[in-house]
Design a protein around this motif. Structure first.
Motif, PDB file in Angstrom:
ATOM      1  N   GLN A   1       0.838  -1.209   0.000  1.00 31.18           N
ATOM      2  CA  GLN A   1       0.000   0.000   0.000  1.00 31.18           C
ATOM      3  C   GLN A   1       0.868   1.253   0.000  1.00 31.18           C
ATOM      4  N   LEU A   2       1.960   1.219   0.801  1.00 29.73           N
ATOM      5  CA  LEU A   2       2.861   2.366   0.857  1.00 29.73           C
ATOM      6  C   LEU A   2       3.499   2.622  -0.499  1.00 29.73           C
ATOM      7  N   ALA A   3       3.938   1.568  -1.170  1.00 29.77           N
ATOM      8  CA  ALA A   3       4.550   1.718  -2.493  1.00 29.77           C
ATOM      9  C   ALA A   3       3.550   2.283  -3.488  1.00 29.77           C
ATOM     10  N   ALA A   4       2.280   1.887  -3.371  1.00 30.55           N
ATOM     11  CA  ALA A   4       1.264   2.411  -4.286  1.00 30.55           C
ATOM     12  C   ALA A   4       1.046   3.908  -4.068  1.00 30.55           C
ATOM     13  N   VAL A   5       1.024   4.315  -2.771  1.00 26.16           N
ATOM     14  CA  VAL A   5       0.861   5.745  -2.475  1.00 26.16           C
ATOM     15  C   VAL A   5       2.059   6.536  -2.984  1.00 26.16           C
ATOM     16  N   GLU A   6       3.266   6.005  -2.759  1.00 25.68           N
ATOM     17  CA  GLU A   6       4.470   6.690  -3.217  1.00 25.68           C
ATOM     18  C   GLU A   6       4.476   6.841  -4.738  1.00 25.68           C
ATOM     19  N   LYS A   7       3.987   5.820  -5.421  1.00 22.56           N
ATOM     20  CA  LYS A   7       3.948   5.891  -6.884  1.00 22.56           C
ATOM     21  C   LYS A   7       2.974   6.972  -7.350  1.00 22.56           C
ATOM     22  N   ILE A   8       1.833   7.059  -6.665  1.00 29.71           N
ATOM     23  CA  ILE A   8       0.854   8.099  -7.029  1.00 29.71           C
ATOM     24  C   ILE A   8       1.454   9.492  -6.823  1.00 29.71           C
ATOM     25  N   ILE A   9       2.129   9.660  -5.667  1.00 32.34           N
ATOM     26  CA  ILE A   9       2.745  10.973  -5.372  1.00 32.34           C
ATOM     27  C   ILE A   9       3.825  11.297  -6.386  1.00 32.34           C
ATOM     28  N   GLU A  10       4.635  10.277  -6.684  1.00 31.47           N
ATOM     29  CA  GLU A  10       5.729  10.498  -7.640  1.00 31.47           C
ATOM     30  C   GLU A  10       5.176  10.859  -9.019  1.00 31.47           C
ATOM     31  N   GLU A  11       4.058  10.221  -9.408  1.00 30.87           N
ATOM     32  CA  GLU A  11       3.460  10.550 -10.702  1.00 30.87           C
ATOM     33  C   GLU A  11       2.894  11.974 -10.695  1.00 30.87           C
ATOM     34  N   GLN A  12       2.270  12.345  -9.563  1.00 29.05           N
ATOM     35  CA  GLN A  12       1.748  13.711  -9.468  1.00 29.05           C
ATOM     36  C   GLN A  12       2.880  14.744  -9.572  1.00 29.05           C
ATOM     37  N   ARG A  13       3.973  14.464  -8.897  1.00 29.34           N
ATOM     38  CA  ARG A  13       5.107  15.391  -8.943  1.00 29.34           C
ATOM     39  C   ARG A  13       5.702  15.456 -10.354  1.00 29.34           C
ATOM     40  N   ALA A  14       5.739  14.290 -11.015  1.00 31.78           N
ATOM     41  CA  ALA A  14       6.282  14.284 -12.372  1.00 31.78           C
ATOM     42  C   ALA A  14       5.406  15.115 -13.304  1.00 31.78           C
ATOM     43  N   ARG A  15       4.065  15.026 -13.102  1.00 32.89           N
ATOM     44  CA  ARG A  15       3.181  15.842 -13.931  1.00 32.89           C
ATOM     45  C   ARG A  15       3.365  17.337 -13.624  1.00 32.89           C
ATOM     46  N   GLU A  16       3.565  17.655 -12.361  1.00 39.19           N
ATOM     47  CA  GLU A  16       3.824  19.057 -11.990  1.00 39.19           C
ATOM     48  C   GLU A  16       5.130  19.537 -12.635  1.00 39.19           C
ATOM     49  N   ASP A  17       6.165  18.677 -12.568  1.00 36.76           N
ATOM     50  CA  ASP A  17       7.448  19.030 -13.189  1.00 36.76           C
ATOM     51  C   ASP A  17       7.284  19.193 -14.695  1.00 36.76           C
ATOM     52  N   TYR A  18       6.438  18.324 -15.270  1.00 38.95           N
ATOM     53  CA  TYR A  18       6.203  18.401 -16.719  1.00 38.95           C
ATOM     54  C   TYR A  18       5.576  19.740 -17.092  1.00 38.95           C
ATOM     55  N   ASP A  19       4.559  20.127 -16.309  1.00 37.22           N
ATOM     56  CA  ASP A  19       3.887  21.399 -16.610  1.00 37.22           C
ATOM     57  C   ASP A  19       4.845  22.578 -16.428  1.00 37.22           C
ATOM     58  N   ALA A  20       5.643  22.576 -15.352  1.00 37.01           N
ATOM     59  CA  ALA A  20       6.584  23.682 -15.108  1.00 37.01           C
ATOM     60  C   ALA A  20       7.647  23.736 -16.207  1.00 37.01           C
ATOM     61  N   LEU A  21       8.101  22.540 -16.583  1.00 31.07           N
ATOM     62  CA  LEU A  21       9.134  22.491 -17.626  1.00 31.07           C
ATOM     63  C   LEU A  21       8.569  22.956 -18.969  1.00 31.07           C
TER      64      LEU A  21
END
Length: 462
Positions: free
Chosen positions: A136-156
């Motif tokens: 469950q922890l790994a699934a949450v971390e993956k969701i957060i990491e994907e959200q951050r990657a999308r944020e980085d994508y938009d900023a970039l």
């Protein structure tokens, strides 16, 4: 005178010859077989089946006891009637105590196994809980990491768009400068063209950089959306947990059985080893003996007094031809003054005597006691035949049958009797008559008895 002597001598010779003939014939006849004959008759060939049987219990109930008990005394015998609570047999109390002590040790060992199994189950449950939490922890971390990657994508994307926009502005400014310079003196037109070229290159580089940068950022997001690698660790642990729980269930069931057996032993011990009858009845079979142990099957059989008895008789294959299920038979039990008619309730090939057949007749309540003998009789009128002989008149060899018929003929000593062998077909028979078919008629004199063994054509005394 001389003539008279001759006549007298001749007459004497004739008398002597006659005497010799009579003597010779007497000697000859005395050596012939002497036969008696019978004539054919019209008869009904009745068939009577009579067999002896025995009264048996209508229903035998087993008496069971715990297996492995050593027998100290047997208080009943086959044929004894018992009431509820009567003592059937007594077990060895010293041996019983040893059995109980061994059973207590088994219970203790079983409880230890159960405790160990419960500990292993608890440890396995902790492993499963940890695997579930980490998953469950790994699934949450993956969701957060994907959200951050999308944020980085938009900023970039915004940053790269800014850089491309700046490069485009520089191109526009260079184009305007070159356009405004034309027709004016001072500044070198060649320098402005070089500046425009440089700005155009810078704009192209910015666009290429934006494309590659955004592509890499999108790939990173795409990679995060890929499913995780298969990891069967949790499933394996859960299967192991299921097996451990089944094992625990089996161990607990065995413990319950052991505790139940110990409780039963305690009941026997409290009763001072006495095994008693649960209901009244007649003991019919005993399968235990003093000094031996009780089997894991019935120790005795008894007949319930509330259920009527049966009469059992066994007949052979030949008798079976004239007896069928539901036929009416006459039954006479020993000690009865007359027989009574009953219906055959069961008829089947005997399991203990293959080739024979067992017959069972249900008796009315109160009639007969197990072990009482009796006789069953079944009579069938049969058909009427026009040619019947006594069994003594019919000879059988293998599958063929024949009779001897007395006839007359001219012999060396005058008329004589002889026998002719005639083959016949047996149509039916019983103890008294045999119905046949063959070359016989009402005048046939069939040999019934002979003082010697006969042969076809042999001369006989009739």
């Amino acid at each position: 005178m001389k003539k008279k002597k001759i006549v007298v001598g001749f007459l004497g010779f004739l008398v002597a010859m006659w005497l010799c003939t009579v003597i010779s014939k007497s000697i000859y006849v005395s050596k012939l077989p002497v036969v008696t004959t019978t004539s054919i008759e019209q008869k009904y060939v009745e068939h009577i089946v009579e067999a002896e049987g025995i009264v048996i219990a209508g229903n035998k109930n087993p008496i069971n006891a715990m297996s492995g008990l050593r027998i100290d005394k047997i208080e009943v015998q086959e044929g004894d009637r018992v009431e509820e609570g009567d003592v059937l047999f007594i077990v060895d109390l010293d041996d019983l105590e040893e059995i109980m002590e061994a059973k207590r040790q088994q219970i203790s060992d079983q409880q230890l196994l159960i405790s160990k199994q419960q500990t292993q189950i608890s440890e396995k449950q902790l492993q499963i809980d940890a695997l579930i939490f980490n998953g469950q922890l790994a699934a949450v971390e993956k969701i957060i990491e994907e959200q951050r990657a999308r944020e980085d994508y938009d900023a970039l994307a915004r940053h790269e768009d800014t850089l491309v926009g700046r490069a485009s502005n520089e191109v526009n400014e260079a184009e305007n400068a070159l356009e405004n310079h034309r027709g004016e003196e001072g500044y070198s037109e060649e320098a402005l063209e070089d500046a425009l070229q440089a700005a155009a290159y810078a704009e192209g580089d910015a666009k290429w950089e934006r494309s590659n940068t955004m592509k890499e950022a999108q790939r990173k997001i795409d990679d995060m959306q890929l499913p995780d690698e298969a990891n069967p660790t949790l499933e394996i642990s859960q299967l192991e947990m299921s097996e451990m729980q089944l094992t625990l269930s089996d161990l607990q069931a065995e413990l319950s059985t052991l505790q139940g057996e110990l409780a039963e032993y305690q009941v026997i011990k409290d009763a001072e080893g006495q095994i008693t009858a649960a209901s009244k009845g007649l003991i019919t079979d005993i399968y235990i003996s003093i000094g031996n142990r009780t089997p894991d099957t019935a120790v005795m059989l008894f007949a319930d007094d509330t259920i009527p008895c049966q009469f059992k008789v066994t007949i052979d294959k030949e008798q079976k031809k004239y007896v069928s299920l539901n036929d009416i038979i006459t039954l006479k039990l020993d000690g009865s003054s007359r027989g009574e008619d009953f219906k055959i309730d069961y008829l089947s090939e005997s399991a203990s005597m293959p080739g024979n057949y067992d017959i069972y007749v249900n008796l009315p309540e109160g009639m007969g006691t197990p072990g009482l003998s009796g006789t069953m009789r079944r009579s069938e009128a049969g058909e009427k035949y026009s040619c019947c002989l006594t069994p003594a008149a019919v000879h059988k060899v293998d599958t063929r049958s024949y009779v001897y018929v007395v006839k007359e003929r001219e012999g060396i000593l005058g008329m004589e009797y002889y026998v002719e062998q005639i083959y016949v077909k047996v149509l039916d028979e019983n103890e008294y008559w045999i119905a046949v078919e063959g070359a016989l008629d009402d005048d046939s004199k069939v040999v019934e008895n002979s003082t010697m063994e006969l042969r076809n054509g042999e001369v006989v005394r009739y």
